[in-house]
Enzyme design. Structure first.
Site, short mmCIF file in Angstrom:
data_model
loop_
_atom_site.label_atom_id
_atom_site.label_comp_id
_atom_site.label_asym_id
_atom_site.label_seq_id
_atom_site.Cartn_x
_atom_site.Cartn_y
_atom_site.Cartn_z
N GLY B 136 0.84 -1.21 0.00
CA GLY B 136 0.00 0.00 0.00
C GLY B 136 0.86 1.24 0.00
O GLY B 136 2.08 1.17 -0.16
N LYS B 191 4.98 -0.28 -9.45
CA LYS B 191 4.95 1.18 -9.21
C LYS B 191 6.37 1.73 -9.08
O LYS B 191 6.61 2.91 -9.31
CB LYS B 191 4.09 1.51 -8.00
CG LYS B 191 4.47 0.82 -6.70
CD LYS B 191 5.41 1.59 -5.84
CE LYS B 191 5.99 0.67 -4.79
NZ LYS B 191 6.66 1.23 -3.70
N ARG B 255 12.90 5.68 -2.48
CA ARG B 255 14.24 5.39 -3.00
C ARG B 255 14.26 5.39 -4.52
O ARG B 255 15.19 5.86 -5.15
CB ARG B 255 14.69 4.00 -2.53
CG ARG B 255 14.98 3.94 -1.08
CD ARG B 255 15.07 2.50 -0.65
NE ARG B 255 14.18 2.25 0.47
CZ ARG B 255 13.92 1.06 0.94
NH1 ARG B 255 14.45 -0.01 0.38
NH2 ARG B 255 13.12 0.91 1.97
#
Lengths: 531, 337
Positions: B136, B191, B255
Site C-alpha cells: 500500500g 509502481k 528510494r
C-alpha cells in the site's frame, strides 16, 4: 461398503447434515425454508421424471405427505421432516433403494457383448483367468503403482483420475484389482446403474449412487457427508475431479472441489477422534486411450454450445451394447492399450508424500500434515481455509494430470492435421474450418508427417513434457502417422482421417478436434507458430 | 487463544517500521536481522540508526539473529527482506515452519530471471500455505512517525488477513483485506518503475501535469502487465495500485524516486547504487518486467523507456523524447476490464 457399515454410514451422514442445518438455523422459518426448498426441487425433478417409473410415484407420495404436514409443523416436526428426507437421500446413495433394477442389471447379459465375448458372462469376465487373458493385455499400469499400494499401510487412499469415458470406472476397478488394492468406493451417476452392462460392474466396484438430477442443497450435503463418513471409516475412494467426462477431449484443468473437499473434513474428524491412521492420500491418475468409446457424442455435445453442454448424457455410445462391443473388439484387434499412469501421491494440502506416508515440502523436508488444520494446538475445521486447501490440492492434481498424461499417436496426428488446416486456411474461424474443412479435402502425406514432427518437437521442448505412448516413443514420424491412421479407420462411424494414395483426407474433423485437444493445456500454440 | 509473538524477518527501514507498529499495538515482536551489531543496537539502544534514524523502538520489540527461534515461537511472520534475498531467507526459515504458520511478505519486487512473484518463491521454499502480501501507500518514515495511512493485506486465506489485522491495525495504520495476491504483488513491484520515471521528471524540474501523465499512463501499464500475470485489474484502483503509485511517485522519500531524480541530474546508475544504503527495487524490477513483456509480446512503453535508460546506455533526454513520442490513441486501448 460392507453391509455392517452401511446403516452406520447412512445414519451418521444424515444426522450430521441435519444437526448442522438445525445449528445454522436462526429461527423456525429457516428450517421451514430448507424443507420447502428441498421439496420444491424434488417436485420439479419428479415432474420431469419418467411417469412409468415406480420410484417416481413413491417419491411423489413421500413429498406430498411432507408437504401436507409442513403448514402447521412445530420445530420438532421440522427437525423430524429433515431427518426423514436426509435419511431417505442417504439410503438411496448408499444403495438397495431399488432391488428390481439391481436384480435386472446383474442377471441380464447385454446382447451385443454376449455375442462378442461368446461365453464370457459378466461373471466370467470378472473371473481372474478371463481378466488375465482379456483386459490385462490391454491395460498398462505405470508410474507410482507400488508407491500407492504401499500407502495402504499408512492411511486411506483417494484416487483421482482423468475422465474420458464411462469405461474409466471399469478400467480403474480392474486396475485396482491388479494392483492389489481393495475395491474403491465411488459415486456413479444414477444413469449408469440403469445401464445393464455397467451396473454389474458398478455394484462390484463399490459404487454408490449419485443422482445428478437432485438439485437441492440438502441432497448435495448428504452426498458429501456420506463420502466424508466413508473416508473416516477407512474406505478408499475414487473421485473423478473433473466432475463429468471431458467433453472437449482435453485433460481436465478446472477441477470440481465439492467431493474433493470431503478429504480435509474427514481428516479433521479423524484427528479429533484420534483415529489410529488418520492420514488420507491423494493419488492422481491419468487414463489415456488412443480411441475413446464416446468421442463422437462428447465432442458434438461440446461443440453444440460450448460451455452449455449437457451435464448428463443418457443416449451416448455407452448405452448401445453394439457400440461397446465394437469398441472392445477393435481395441483387442488393434492391440491398443489403455494406459493408466499413477502420479506422485499427495497429501490433502498438495505436498508430495513419500513411501512411508510422510508429507514432504518442496525442499524435501518432512511436514506434519496435522499442523495445517491446527489452531492453537487443536485440529479444527475452518470452512474458508479448508476450501482454499482444496483449491490448492485441485491445482496440484491438475499439474499432475498434465505431467503424467500419455500422448498417443491419435492425439499428436489430430493436433498436427488441425494445425495444417489452420495454416492452409488463414483467417477462417475455427468452427467454419471444422464444418467445411477449408479449401482442400486432403493433405499430402508428407505434409502430415512434417506437421506431426513439428508437434513432437514442440512437445519435446516443453519444460514439463507429458509421457509419450509406446507407439510414439518407439516409431519414427511415419510410423506414428501410420499408427494413428490405422486407429482412425476403425470403430468410429466416420474416420477422423483416412489415407488414399499419397494423401490424407480429413473427414470427421470434430474427432480430430477431440483427439487433438488432448494436447491443449501445453501451450504448444506459440512453439508451433514459430515453427 | 495462545499468544505467540509476531515475527518480522528483515530489519531494514520497512521491517523496522512494521515491528514498531506491532510494538505500538502491544504485541511481543521478534525482529530478525542477520547482523549481530544491528541486533545489539535494536536491543540496547532501541534504535536502528542505519535504516530508520529518529525512531525509537517500543519495549515489546526484541531483536534477534536466531531465525529458528522466529519459526518456533511465532505463528504470524512478516517477511521484509529485499526481493533478491527472499529465496535464500525463506529456504533457511522454511526448515522451522509448519502448516500452522502464516507468512505475509511486504517485498515489492519480482524475482529476476524466473519472473516469479514473491509468494511463488515462498511457496517453493516453504511448506506454508497461508501466504499473503502486504502492500500500500506505505512510506516507512511517515508511518514510523505515526502519520495516518492504510495498507492492503491480500491472501487466499482469511486467517492471514485476520491475524495481520489483529496485529497491525490501529488509529494511524488501517489494514484492509483483499484476495487478489497477484494484483497486490504486481502493483507493489510495478509502481517502482513508474517512480523511477517520475523521479527523472522531478529531477528535470517538470511539474504536476507531467507527473500526472506519468502516473495515469503508468497505472494503465501496470494494469496491462498485471492482467497478463493473472491479476484482477480492479486491484490496481486500490491501495496496492494507485494508492502506492501516488505515494511513491510524489515523495522524495521514495528510494526509486530518488534514483530517478539523481539520474536526471547526470549521475550514473552505478554511482547512485554504490552510494545508497538501501535497495531501490525498481532498478531490478525494470529488468524483470522488460524481460517478461518481451517474452509475452506486451507493449509497455514506460518500462521500455526506463529499461533503455538504465540498461541500454540511454540518456535522460532520450527517455523523455521516447515517452513523448509514444503513439496516442484510445486511452484504454489494450486494457480489458
Amino acid at each position: 461398503m460392507r453391509p455392517e457399515d452401511r446403516e452406520r454410514a447412512q445414519i451418521e451422514a444424515a444426522t450430521r447434515v441435519v444437526d448442522r442445518a438445525v445449528a445454522r438455523a436462526r429461527s423456525s422459518a429457516d428450517l421451514e425454508a430448507l424443507v420447502s426448498d428441498t421439496l420444491y426441487h424434488e417436485r420439479r425433478r419428479l415432474e420431469r421424471a419418467r411417469k412409468s417409473d415406480p420410484r417416481t410415484d413413491d417419491d411423489l407420495a413421500f413429498c406430498q405427505k411432507l408437504q401436507r404436514g409442513l403448514k402447521h409443523a412445530s420445530d420438532a416436526d421440522l427437525r423430524r421432516m429433515l431427518d426423514e428426507i436426509a435419511r431417505r437421500f442417504a439410503r438411496e446413495i448408499v444403495g438397495n433403494f431399488d432391488e428390481r433394477v439391481y436384480r435386472l442389471s446383474t442377471t441380464v447379459i447385454p446382447t451385443g457383448l454376449s455375442l462378442l465375448l461368446s461365453t464370457m458372462t459378466p461373471g466370467r469376465l470378472l473371473s481372474l483367468d478371463a481378466l488375465r487373458t482379456g483386459l490385462s493385455d490391454h491395460i498398462k499400469l505405470q508410474g507410482a503403482v507400488d508407491h500407492a499400494r504401499g500407502l495402504l499401510a499408512h492411511g486411506t487412499l483417494i484416487v483421482v483420475p482423468t475422465h474420458s469415458s464411462h469405461l474409466d470406472s471399469i478400467v480403474l476397478g480392474y486396475a485396482a484389482h491388479l494392483m492389489g488394492l481393495p475395491p474403491l468406493l465411488y459415486g456413479a451417476g444414477l444413469n449408469l446403474f440403469e445401464n445393464r452392462f455397467i451396473s454389474f460392474f458398478m455394484n462390484n466396484l463399490g459404487a454408490y449412487r449419485v443422482d445428478r438430477k437432485k438439485q437441492s442443497s440438502l441432497y448435495k450435503d448428504v452426498l458429501k457427508e456420506y463420502a466424508t463418513v466413508a473416508l473416516e471409516f477407512g474406505y478408499h475412494n475414487l473421485f473423478f475431479p473433473g466432475g463429468t467426462r471431458s467433453r472437449s477431449g482435453a485433460v481436465e484443468q478446472h477441477l470440481k472441489r465439492g467431493l474433493l473437499g470431503t478429504g480435509v473434513a474427514a481428516y479433521v474428524n479423524n484427528l479429533r477422534a484420534k483415529r489410529e491412521k488418520p492420514n488420507l492420500y491423494v493419488v492422481p491418475c491419468t487414463i489415456s486411450y488412443k480411441l475413446v468409446l464416446e468421442a463422437e457424442t462428447l465432442i458434438d455435445d461440446y461443440l453444440q454450445e460450448v460451455g452449455k453442454s449437457r451435464y448428463i448424457i443418457e443416449d451416448d455410445e455407452f448405452s448401445r451394447p453394439r457400440r461397446v462391443a465394437q469398441f472392445l473388439s477393435d481395441l483387442i484387434r488393434l492391440d491398443a492399450k489403455v494406459v493408466l499412469t499413477f502420479s506422485q501421491p499427495l497429501d490433502l494440502f498438495g505436498n508430495a508424500v513419500d513411501e512411508a506416508g510422510r508429507s514432504v515440502d518442496p525442499r524435501g523436508r518432512h511436514v506434519d500434515p496435522a499442523t495445517y488444520v491446527m489452531r492453537d494446538g487443536e485440529p479444527v475445521p475452518d470452512r474458508q481455509r479448508d476450501a482454499q486447501y482444496t483449491t490448492e490440492l485441485s491445482e496440484a492434481i491438475a499439474r499432475s494430470f498434465l505431467k503424467d498424461n500419455v500422448v498417443m499417436s491419435t492425439h499428436v496426428v489430430s493436433h498436427a492435421l488441425l494445425d495444417v488446416l489452420a495454416r492452409k486456411n488463414p483467417g477462417m474461424d475455427r468452427y467454419r474450418l471444422l464444418r467445411t474443412g477449408g479449401a482442400s479435402p486432403s493433405i499430402p502425406m508428407e505434409e502430415v508427417c512434417t506437421a506431426t514432427d513439428r508437434v513432437l518437437g514442440a512437445l519435446g521442448e516443453l519444460p514439463v513434457a507429458p509421457h509419450l505412448g509406446d507407439e510414439v516413443a518407439r516409431n519414427d514420424v511415419r510410423g506414428v502417422v501410420d499408427d494413428a491412421l490405422r486407429h482412425y479407420d476403425c470403430y468410429h462411424l466416420h474416420p477422423a482421417a483416412t489415407r488414399r494414395g499419397d494423401r490424407v483426407f480429413h473427414e470427421a474433423r470434430n474427432l480430430l478436434l477431440y483427439y487433438g485437444n488432448r494436447l491443449r493445456g501445453y501451450d504448444l500454440g506459440r512453439s508451433l507458430e514459430g515453427a | 487463544m495462545t499468544t505467540h509473538p509476531v515475527g518480522v524477518v528483515g530489519a531494514g527501514s520497512w521491517g523496522t517500521t512494521l515491528a514498531k507498529v506491532l510494538g505500538d499495538n502491544g504485541h511481543q515482536t521478534l525482529l530478525w536481522t542477520r547482523r549481530e551489531a544491528l541486533c545489539n543496537e535494536l536491543n540496547e539502544k532501541r534504535t536502528n540508526s542505519a535504516y530508520l534514524p529518529d525512531a525509537e523502538l517500543p519495549a515489546a520489540v526484541e531483536g534477534t539473529t536466531d531465525l529458528a527461534r522466529v519459526g518456533r515461537e511465532c505463528r504470524l511472520i512478516l517477511l521484509v527482506v529485499p526481493s533478491h534475498g527472499l529465496r535464500a531467507t525463506a529456504r533457511e526459515l522454511g526448515a522451522h515452519l509448519t502448516g500452522e504458520h502464516v507468512l505475509v511478505h511486504a517485498v515489492k519486487g519480482i524475482e529476476e530471471g524466473s519472473f516469479k512473484r514473491m509468494s511463488e518463491v515462498l511457496r517453493e521454499e516453504t511448506c506454508v500455505r497461508k501466504l499473503g502480501v502486504l502492500s500500500g501507500p506505505n512510506l516507512a518514515r511517515e508511518l514510523a512517525a505515526r502519520q495516518p495511512t492504510g495498507t492492503l493485506v491480500a491472501s487466499r486465506y482469511d486467517e492471514a488477513f485476520e491475524r495481520c489485522h489483529a496485529a497491525l491495525n490501529n488509529q494511524y495504520f488501517r489494514v484492509y483485506a483483499g484476495t487478489d495476491v497477484i494484483g497486490a504483488e504486481i502493483g507493489g513491484a510495478f509502481k517502482n518503475i513508474v517512480a523511477l520515471a517520475a523521479g527523472v521528471a522531478a529531477g528535470l524540474g517538470l511539474g504536476e501535469n507531467t507527473k500526472a501523465l506519468l502516473l495515469t499512463r503508468g497505472l494503465s501499464e501496470m494494469a496491462r502487465f498485471g492482467a497478463a500475470m493473472g491479476a484482477d485489474v480492479l486491484t490496481f484502483g486500490g491501495m496496492a495500485g494507485i494508492g502506492d503509485l501516488i505515494a511513491t511517485c510524489s515523495s522524495a522519500l521514495s528510494r526509486n524516486h530518488q534514483v530517478g531524480a539523481r539520474l536526471a541530474k547526470g549521475e550514473s546508475l552505478a554511482a547512485i547504487q554504490a552510494d545508497m544504503r538501501m535497495v531501490a527495487e525498481g532498478v531490478k524490477t525494470t529488468r524483470a518486467a522488460h524481460q517478461f513483456a518481451t517474452a509475452k509480446g506486451l507493449d509497455l512503453p514506460i518500462v521500455r523507456a526506463v529499461h533503455h535508460l538504465l540498461y541500454e546506455g540511454g540518456d535522460v533526454p532520450t527517455l523523455l523524447s521516447d515517452l513523448m513520442s509514444i503513439p496516442t490513441g484510445a486511452e484504454f486501448a489494450a486494457l480489458t476490464l
